[in-house]
Motif scaffolding. Structure first.
Motif, PDB file in Angstrom:
ATOM      1  N   MET A  30      98.578  20.877  93.831  1.00 19.55           N
ATOM      2  CA  MET A  30      98.199  19.475  93.799  1.00 19.55           C
ATOM      3  C   MET A  30      96.824  19.300  93.180  1.00 19.55           C
ATOM      4  O   MET A  30      96.602  18.386  92.374  1.00 19.55           O
ATOM      5  N   SER A  31      95.920  20.198  93.512  1.00 19.46           N
ATOM      6  CA  SER A  31      94.572  20.155  92.953  1.00 19.46           C
ATOM      7  C   SER A  31      94.610  20.340  91.438  1.00 19.46           C
ATOM      8  O   SER A  31      93.916  19.636  90.696  1.00 19.46           O
ATOM      9  N   MET A  32      95.420  21.273  90.978  1.00 19.43           N
ATOM     10  CA  MET A  32      95.540  21.527  89.543  1.00 19.43           C
ATOM     11  C   MET A  32      96.157  20.329  88.820  1.00 19.43           C
ATOM     12  O   MET A  32      95.720  19.953  87.735  1.00 19.43           O
ATOM     13  N   ILE A  33      97.166  19.728  89.420  1.00 17.16           N
ATOM     14  CA  ILE A  33      97.830  18.584  88.805  1.00 17.16           C
ATOM     15  C   ILE A  33      96.886  17.376  88.777  1.00 17.16           C
ATOM     16  O   ILE A  33      96.753  16.703  87.760  1.00 17.16           O
ATOM     17  N   SER A  35      93.698  17.276  88.777  1.00 16.11           N
ATOM     18  CA  SER A  35      92.498  17.447  87.941  1.00 16.11           C
ATOM     19  C   SER A  35      92.822  17.808  86.491  1.00 16.11           C
ATOM     20  O   SER A  35      91.923  18.114  85.715  1.00 16.11           O
ATOM     21  N   ALA A  36      94.081  17.747  86.124  1.00 19.62           N
ATOM     22  CA  ALA A  36      94.495  18.134  84.773  1.00 19.62           C
ATOM     23  C   ALA A  36      93.928  17.188  83.732  1.00 19.62           C
ATOM     24  O   ALA A  36      94.010  15.965  83.885  1.00 19.62           O
ATOM     25  N   PRO A  37      93.372  17.750  82.652  1.00 17.88           N
ATOM     26  CA  PRO A  37      92.913  16.903  81.546  1.00 17.88           C
ATOM     27  C   PRO A  37      94.095  16.121  80.980  1.00 17.88           C
ATOM     28  O   PRO A  37      95.189  16.651  80.842  1.00 17.88           O
ATOM     29  N   GLY A  38      93.889  14.870  80.702  1.00 19.99           N
ATOM     30  CA  GLY A  38      94.980  14.054  80.171  1.00 19.99           C
ATOM     31  C   GLY A  38      95.902  13.507  81.241  1.00 19.99           C
ATOM     32  O   GLY A  38      96.868  12.813  80.937  1.00 19.99           O
ATOM     33  N   GLY A  39      95.665  13.848  82.506  1.00 21.40           N
ATOM     34  CA  GLY A  39      96.442  13.282  83.596  1.00 21.40           C
ATOM     35  C   GLY A  39      97.763  13.943  83.901  1.00 21.40           C
ATOM     36  O   GLY A  39      98.491  13.494  84.781  1.00 21.40           O
ATOM     37  N   GLU A  40      98.096  15.015  83.188  1.00 21.71           N
ATOM     38  CA  GLU A  40      99.346  15.726  83.475  1.00 21.71           C
ATOM     39  C   GLU A  40      99.212  17.179  83.062  1.00 21.71           C
ATOM     40  O   GLU A  40      98.328  17.532  82.286  1.00 21.71           O
ATOM     41  N   ARG A  65     107.118  16.699  94.868  1.00 24.17           N
ATOM     42  CA  ARG A  65     107.855  15.546  94.316  1.00 24.17           C
ATOM     43  C   ARG A  65     108.528  14.762  95.429  1.00 24.17           C
ATOM     44  O   ARG A  65     108.450  13.532  95.471  1.00 24.17           O
ATOM     45  N   GLU A  66     109.219  15.461  96.311  1.00 28.01           N
ATOM     46  CA  GLU A  66     109.946  14.792  97.390  1.00 28.01           C
ATOM     47  C   GLU A  66     109.014  14.058  98.343  1.00 28.01           C
ATOM     48  O   GLU A  66     109.394  13.055  98.946  1.00 28.01           O
ATOM     49  N   ALA A  67     107.784  14.539  98.467  1.00 26.55           N
ATOM     50  CA  ALA A  67     106.793  13.876  99.319  1.00 26.55           C
ATOM     51  C   ALA A  67     106.156  12.682  98.618  1.00 26.55           C
ATOM     52  O   ALA A  67     105.390  11.941  99.228  1.00 26.55           O
ATOM     53  N   GLY A  68     106.466  12.487  97.341  1.00 22.47           N
ATOM     54  CA  GLY A  68     105.939  11.360  96.597  1.00 22.47           C
ATOM     55  C   GLY A  68     104.550  11.569  96.037  1.00 22.47           C
ATOM     56  O   GLY A  68     103.898  10.624  95.606  1.00 22.47           O
ATOM     57  N   LEU A  69     104.090  12.814  96.023  1.00 20.90           N
ATOM     58  CA  LEU A  69     102.740  13.105  95.542  1.00 20.90           C
ATOM     59  C   LEU A  69     102.651  13.242  94.027  1.00 20.90           C
ATOM     60  O   LEU A  69     101.601  12.985  93.444  1.00 20.90           O
ATOM     61  N   VAL A  70     103.738  13.662  93.398  1.00 17.04           N
ATOM     62  CA  VAL A  70     103.729  13.852  91.952  1.00 17.04           C
ATOM     63  C   VAL A  70     105.011  13.299  91.342  1.00 17.04           C
ATOM     64  O   VAL A  70     106.036  13.187  91.999  1.00 17.04           O
ATOM     65  N   ASP A  71     104.905  12.957  90.063  1.00 17.97           N
ATOM     66  CA  ASP A  71     106.064  12.617  89.246  1.00 17.97           C
ATOM     67  C   ASP A  71     106.267  13.753  88.265  1.00 17.97           C
ATOM     68  O   ASP A  71     105.309  14.462  87.913  1.00 17.97           O
ATOM     69  N   ALA A  72     107.498  13.921  87.820  1.00 19.04           N
ATOM     70  CA  ALA A  72     107.813  14.985  86.870  1.00 19.04           C
ATOM     71  C   ALA A  72     108.622  14.411  85.718  1.00 19.04           C
ATOM     72  O   ALA A  72     109.429  13.499  85.899  1.00 19.04           O
ATOM     73  N   GLU A  73     108.381  14.966  84.532  1.00 19.99           N
ATOM     74  CA  GLU A  73     109.120  14.552  83.345  1.00 19.99           C
ATOM     75  C   GLU A  73     109.475  15.779  82.523  1.00 19.99           C
ATOM     76  O   GLU A  73     108.602  16.567  82.168  1.00 19.99           O
ATOM     77  N   ARG A  74     110.764  15.934  82.260  1.00 22.59           N
ATOM     78  CA  ARG A  74     111.216  17.062  81.445  1.00 22.59           C
ATOM     79  C   ARG A  74     111.066  16.708  79.971  1.00 22.59           C
ATOM     80  O   ARG A  74     111.457  15.644  79.529  1.00 22.59           O
ATOM     81  N   PRO A  83     100.004  13.288  88.931  1.00 22.59           N
ATOM     82  CA  PRO A  83      99.852  12.781  90.295  1.00 22.59           C
ATOM     83  C   PRO A  83     100.287  11.325  90.405  1.00 22.59           C
ATOM     84  O   PRO A  83     100.270  10.594  89.409  1.00 22.59           O
ATOM     85  N   ARG A  84     100.658  10.934  91.592  1.00 23.55           N
ATOM     86  CA  ARG A  84     100.971   9.528  91.876  1.00 23.55           C
ATOM     87  C   ARG A  84      99.744   8.928  92.551  1.00 23.55           C
ATOM     88  O   ARG A  84      99.504   9.160  93.732  1.00 23.55           O
ATOM     89  N   PRO A  85      98.941   8.180  91.814  1.00 19.25           N
ATOM     90  CA  PRO A  85      97.641   7.742  92.309  1.00 19.25           C
ATOM     91  C   PRO A  85      97.676   6.867  93.556  1.00 19.25           C
ATOM     92  O   PRO A  85      96.780   6.954  94.388  1.00 19.25           O
ATOM     93  N   GLU A  86      98.684   6.027  93.713  1.00 26.35           N
ATOM     94  CA  GLU A  86      98.699   5.124  94.870  1.00 26.35           C
ATOM     95  C   GLU A  86      98.765   5.907  96.180  1.00 26.35           C
ATOM     96  O   GLU A  86      97.999   5.639  97.116  1.00 26.35           O
ATOM     97  N   LEU A  87      99.654   6.877  96.262  1.00 25.96           N
ATOM     98  CA  LEU A  87      99.758   7.671  97.486  1.00 25.96           C
ATOM     99  C   LEU A  87      98.495   8.490  97.701  1.00 25.96           C
ATOM    100  O   LEU A  87      98.001   8.616  98.828  1.00 25.96           O
ATOM    101  N   MET A  88      97.937   9.008  96.639  1.00 25.98           N
ATOM    102  CA  MET A  88      96.692   9.776  96.764  1.00 25.98           C
ATOM    103  C   MET A  88      95.559   8.887  97.278  1.00 25.98           C
ATOM    104  O   MET A  88      94.750   9.312  98.103  1.00 25.98           O
ATOM    105  N   ARG A  89      95.513   7.624  96.838  1.00 26.87           N
ATOM    106  CA  ARG A  89      94.489   6.688  97.337  1.00 26.87           C
ATOM    107  C   ARG A  89      94.677   6.430  98.825  1.00 26.87           C
ATOM    108  O   ARG A  89      93.716   6.375  99.591  1.00 26.87           O
ATOM    109  N   GLN A  90      95.935   6.265  99.233  1.00 27.68           N
ATOM    110  CA  GLN A  90      96.191   6.029 100.657  1.00 27.68           C
ATOM    111  C   GLN A  90      95.753   7.221 101.501  1.00 27.68           C
ATOM    112  O   GLN A  90      95.152   7.045 102.558  1.00 27.68           O
ATOM    113  N   LEU A  91      96.059   8.428 101.039  1.00 27.06           N
ATOM    114  CA  LEU A  91      95.641   9.624 101.761  1.00 27.06           C
ATOM    115  C   LEU A  91      94.124   9.721 101.833  1.00 27.06           C
ATOM    116  O   LEU A  91      93.554  10.004 102.889  1.00 27.06           O
TER     117      LEU A  91
END
Length: 99
Positions: A30-33, A35-40, A65-74, A83-91
């Motif tokens: 989660m920390s790596m995701i 803090s990733a440059p470019g947001g992903e 993903r299932e916890a709603g912390l990150v989104d994924a795109e193939r 990261p999903r910023p809204e949930l991270m803000r709530q936490l």
């Protein structure tokens, strides 16, 4: 300091996120995701940072993903995580005494 009490439905969501982050590998991912440059970040950049199998990293990313912390795109053969910023803000609001 929290502005108001957390409603029951929100508490369920937040507790699932905290539970997902309670694992050291997932917390590092989660920390790596986040803090990733470019947001992903590509899974190809995450996997080499750990001394566990690719399937173990995939499992941990699925939990995030299932916890709603990150989104994924193939994209072609790789999956990119952001990261999903809204949930991270709530936490963070619950954890920050100055919020």
């Amino acid at each position: 300091m929290a502005v108001q009490r957390v409603e029951a439905a929100v508490a369920v969501t937040l507790s699932g996120a905290f539970k997902a982050l309670a694992d050291p590998v997932r917390l590092q991912l989660m920390s790596m995701i986040a803090s990733a440059p470019g947001g992903e970040v590509c899974v190809c950049d995450l996997t080499p940072a750990f001394e566990v199998s690719d399937s173990t990293i995939s499992h941990h990313l699925k939990v995030l993903r299932e916890a709603g912390l990150v989104d994924a795109e193939r994209r072609a053969s790789w999956v990119y995580y952001r990261p999903r910023p809204e949930l991270m803000r709530q936490l963070s609001t619950l954890l920050s005494p100055d919020a």
